[in-house]
Write an enzyme that holds these catalytic residues in place. Structure first.
Site, PDB file in Angstrom:
ATOM      1  N   HIS A 166      93.227  14.579  68.274  1.00 60.08           N
ATOM      2  CA  HIS A 166      91.936  13.997  68.699  1.00 60.08           C
ATOM      3  C   HIS A 166      91.806  14.150  70.228  1.00 60.08           C
ATOM      4  CE1 HIS A 166      88.830  10.932  69.227  1.00 60.08           C
ATOM      5  NE2 HIS A 166      88.894  10.513  67.974  1.00 60.08           N
ATOM      6  N   GLU A 270      88.155  18.026  68.736  1.00 55.71           N
ATOM      7  CA  GLU A 270      89.317  17.640  67.938  1.00 55.71           C
ATOM      8  C   GLU A 270      89.588  18.679  66.853  1.00 55.71           C
ATOM      9  OE1 GLU A 270      88.375  13.678  66.512  1.00 55.71           O
ATOM     10  OE2 GLU A 270      87.094  13.389  68.255  1.00 55.71           O
TER      11      GLU A 270
END
Ligand code: TA6
Length: 296
Positions: A166, A270
């Site tokens: 992420h 991400e």
């Protein structure tokens, strides 16, 4: 909290230290780059190639506490992405980012530092997700940052998981970036109820809250950060989803661990396997996803 043995350090290159909040992290200083990786969540919070600006955003309001996620850097998302589909009382984005990982090794590869961490299933993880697994995370800190997350099914039955690296990129002004690499891709738009759309042919610009899961894409993404006069590249393997997220003004205000004025300074790109690209692993099998982040 016990200290990691000093044998992990490499004189003048990498050391295990406690941050100002008392959490253990690996501090890397090489001829090519500086970086910090916490044992908490195996969370990489800082990566700065030599003579360049930092590549990762880290909120000044982030918490640094056992059990809490760090806001910024590269949270490791496993075994589900976002809220748990079956039980929204479970922690968002799974548990890997908030657990204490084991430092397995720090090695030197020329001027690069390679940090390896692991996390195995325990009674605490089985209470949240009833499967036996081992995660291995390898971060290579050089002129680029290379991350590899391996999931190993150590149990007797198959399991299905979601995952993401992420990555919070640091940008000078998100209102002036152009995101290349997603043209023509389908995405699920969480800002519009998760409905499916197809990206147009123009580079993506950010003019409001953006929270999209692009599906069926292994493409490189380049963020043209014109206000900083630089381009950031995220390339990846064995990842079929790319998430683009910026909370914009109102969502930023609603996040307690994120500064009200910080939203223009970040853009998450991400790399993951999410929803329709969730991975099913038979017993004994492994899956590795990688992402490489660099400044062009
Ligand atoms: O990756 C985007 C996202 O799933 C957004 O929906 C947003 O809420 C963000 O992650 C942050 O989630 P967190 O649980 O860290 O607050």
């Amino acid at each position: 909290m016990s200290d990691t043995p000093a044998r992990f350090g490499i004189e003048g290159f990498a050391s295990v230290e406690r941050d100002p909040h008392g959490l253990e992290r690996v501090a890397i200083t090489t001829p090519l780059a500086n970086a910090h990786i916490y044992l908490h969540g195996s969370h990489l919070t800082h990566f700065q190639p030599r003579d360049r600006r930092p590549i990762l955003f880290l909120s000044a309001k982030s918490l640094f506490q056992p059990g809490k996620a760090i806001r910024g850097g590269v949270p490791l998302i496993f075994p589900w992405f976002g809220p748990n589909a079956a039980d929204t009382s479970l922690p968002a984005h799974g548990f890997a980012r908030t657990r204490a990982w084991n430092l397995e090794a720090i090695t030197r590869r020329g001027d690069e530092a390679v940090i390896e961490m692991s996390l195995a299933a325990s009674d605490a993880t089985r209470a949240l997700w009833p499967h036996d697994f081992e995660l291995r995370y390898r971060a290579s800190v050089g002129a680029a940052l290379e991350m590899a997350l391996t999931v190993h099914n150590t149990g007797a039955a198959p399991f299905t998981f979601e995952e993401a690296l992420h990555t919070y990129l640091s940008v000078e002004d998100v209102r002036r970036v152009c995101v290349h690499g997603l043209a023509g891709k389908d995405y699920l738009d969480k800002v519009r109820g998760g409905r499916r759309f197809t990206e147009g042919s123009a580079p993506l610009t950010i003019t409001q809250e953006v929270d999209r899961v692009y599906v069926g894409t292994r493409a490189d993404v380049t963020v043209d950060d014109s206000a900083a006069d630089r381009r950031l590249l995220v390339s990846k393997s064995d990842s079929d989803a790319t998430v683009v997220w910026n909370p914009w003004i109102d969502r930023a205000r609603a996040l307690a661990d994120f500064g009200d004025e910080e939203w223009p300074q970040m853009l998450c790109i991400e790399s993951g396997n999410i929803g329709e690209s969730a991975v099913t692993l038979p017993p004994g099998a492994e899956h590795t996803m990688t992402a490489i982040v660099s400044s062009l």
